[in-house]
Design an enzyme around this catalytic site. Structure first.
Site, mmCIF file in Angstrom:
data_model
loop_
_atom_site.group_PDB
_atom_site.id
_atom_site.type_symbol
_atom_site.label_atom_id
_atom_site.label_comp_id
_atom_site.label_asym_id
_atom_site.label_seq_id
_atom_site.Cartn_x
_atom_site.Cartn_y
_atom_site.Cartn_z
ATOM 1 N N GLU A 1 35.661 46.033 -7.629
ATOM 2 C CA GLU A 1 35.794 45.959 -9.091
ATOM 3 C C GLU A 1 36.940 46.842 -9.592
ATOM 4 O O GLU A 1 37.630 46.480 -10.538
ATOM 5 C CB GLU A 1 34.475 46.351 -9.759
ATOM 6 C CG GLU A 1 33.425 45.269 -9.556
ATOM 7 C CD GLU A 1 32.018 45.678 -9.955
ATOM 8 O OE1 GLU A 1 31.739 45.665 -11.150
ATOM 9 O OE2 GLU A 1 31.213 46.010 -9.069
ATOM 10 N N HIS B 1 28.145 41.790 -14.123
ATOM 11 C CA HIS B 1 28.886 41.783 -12.847
ATOM 12 C C HIS B 1 30.102 40.867 -12.973
ATOM 13 O O HIS B 1 30.612 40.365 -11.982
ATOM 14 C CB HIS B 1 28.039 41.218 -11.678
ATOM 15 C CG HIS B 1 26.949 42.118 -11.198
ATOM 16 N ND1 HIS B 1 25.821 41.627 -10.609
ATOM 17 C CD2 HIS B 1 26.840 43.461 -11.192
ATOM 18 C CE1 HIS B 1 25.025 42.626 -10.264
ATOM 19 N NE2 HIS B 1 25.633 43.752 -10.614
#
Ligand code: ADP
Length: 397
Positions: free
Chosen positions: A385, A180
């Site tokens: 993201e 992540h």
């Protein structure tokens, strides 16, 4: 400048075309069942109906070609030709210990991605296929690799090394990598900016709580610790992942049930976490919350165990950084589950954290949710993201 962001999986490929003038998403979509019968592209343009193409996609190359056709199609497209796409950013899972940040792709970069197949067997081969498909379909265009592991590369050896014989680190580079990373980099940076944290006061704890969950501690946007490890299995209790367990549990179950370590890892990744604790009720926090409200004790146990591990990790990171200036919540649960945020933050009264219950009602939007006199400021910062990858692509292309 327009950036195409690609997230290639083994049989899927997600994309977004982002206009970096205003960071708006022009189009996005998903190719499913690549290399399998019944492949399909779903192409979405804001304000228009979805465009669905049912067509064979035997390879990632054919998938990319279909995506480009959709992007330039007179009817469903958003650009008049592929020339309008300036660069391509790729999510790449593993850069090993080599890449501490994103990098423009060349042969050396592809070699490292290949060398990391062992460390990211499910993702790295697909990520490389995505890159090579774009190189073939758009020759001469800059491709940038954004590694999910890069953020964890700033950890000190005492934080990333496992206390196991050195030879395994030397031979196989077994260490804590953290995943992540792109989300943690984005959210810690956005928290520093949004909160206008001054230099020297940028100790940020990011709680990325979703189906996969992880927590990072960073100073000035550089990670000092992170909860995931060699793989995303380590750390918090997750949707279907166990998080930390005594490794002896693996041996015990394998011996008693006569199953292999591979089978056991599948159980720990796919059949554990809150799903298992809730008696297989659900891995989805909305289901668990409503079941717990209705008196389901196992659902309550799952929520309690999840919160307990988050509290221990955040508490640990407060000690690691000798305090914190901000805590940010992100991910599906972190952004939307107000009750879970309140439950976790109750435990930080000792550190002077004061939650504003009204502000904590926010869902999916940037907001400071602590009171003005809270000793540590607390925020909800939605992760993005794709935008993080697009920004890195602009910076490097
Ligand atoms: P992934 O790791 O797959 O990207 P997400 O970040 O999308 O996962 O998070 C999924 C989780 O977020 C699910 O457990 C879901 O229940 C939870 N979630 C999403 N919306 C809400 C909500 N409104 N309230 C509580 N939980 C939510």
């Amino acid at each position: 400048m327009k950036v195409l962001v690609i997230n290639a999986g083994s049989s899927s490929l997600k994309y977004q075309l982002i206009d970096m003038e205003d960071e708006s998403v022009k189009a996005k979509g998903l190719c499913e069942r690549i290399g399998i019968d019944g492949s399909k592209l779903t192409h979405k343009v804001p304000g228009r109906e979805d465009f669905v193409v049912d067509k064979d996609m035997p390879t990632h190359q054919t998938a990319i070609e279909l995506v480009l056709e959709a992007l330039i199609s007179p009817e469903h497209g958003v650009v008049s030709s592929v020339d309008e796409i300036d660069a391509v950013g790729h999510r790449v899972l593993h850069g090993g210990s080599v890449y501490t940040e994103s990098i423009k792709v060349n042969d050396d970069v592809k070699k490292v991605i290949r060398e990391c197949f062992d460390l990211g067997p499910l993702h790295n081969p697909a990520n490389l296929m995505g890159i090579e498909a774009c190189e073939a379909a758009m020759p001469g265009k800059a491709n940038v690799a954004v590694f999910d592991t890069a953020f964890g590369m700033s950890l000190a050896p005492y934080a990333y090394r496992y206390a196991i014989p050195e030879e395994y680190y030397d031979k196989y580079k077994l260490r804590r990598y953290g995943f992540h990373g792109t989300s943690h980099m984005f959210v810690s940076g956005e928290t520093i900016r949004y909160a206008s944290l001054p230099e020297g006061h940028q100790r940020v704890i990011v709680c990325h709580l979703g189906n996969g969950s992880s927590i990072s501690a960073s100073v000035g946007g550089k990670a000092v610790d992170t909860s995931m490890g060699l793989t995303p299995l380590e750390g918090l209790v997750m949707g279907t992942r166990s998080g930390d367990v005594d490794p002896a549990v693996v041996q015990f179950i394998c011996d008693h049930e006569g199953i292999s370590v591979d089978d056991m890892l599948t159980i720990l990744n796919k059949k554990s976490g809150v799903l298992a604790l809730s008696g297989n009720l659900s891995s989805d926090f909305r289901d668990l919350s409503s079941a717990a409200e209705g008196g389901n004790e196992k659902a309550q146990l799952a929520l309690d165990a999840f919160a307990h591990k988050v509290e221990k990790t955040v508490g640990g990171y407060l000690a690691v950084m000798n305090g914190a200036d901000a805590i940010a919540f992100t991910g599906g649960i972190g952004e939307n589950d107000c009750a879970m945020r309140a439950k976790i933050l109750e435990h930080f009264g000792f550190a002077g954290v004061k939650l504003d219950p009204e502000k904590n009602k926010v869902r999916g939007e940037r907001c400071e949710i602590s009171t003005p006199d809270s000793a540590i400021r607390v925020f909800v910062i939605p992760t993005n993201e794709e935008l993080a990858i697009a920004r890195e692509t602009v910076r490097l292309s």
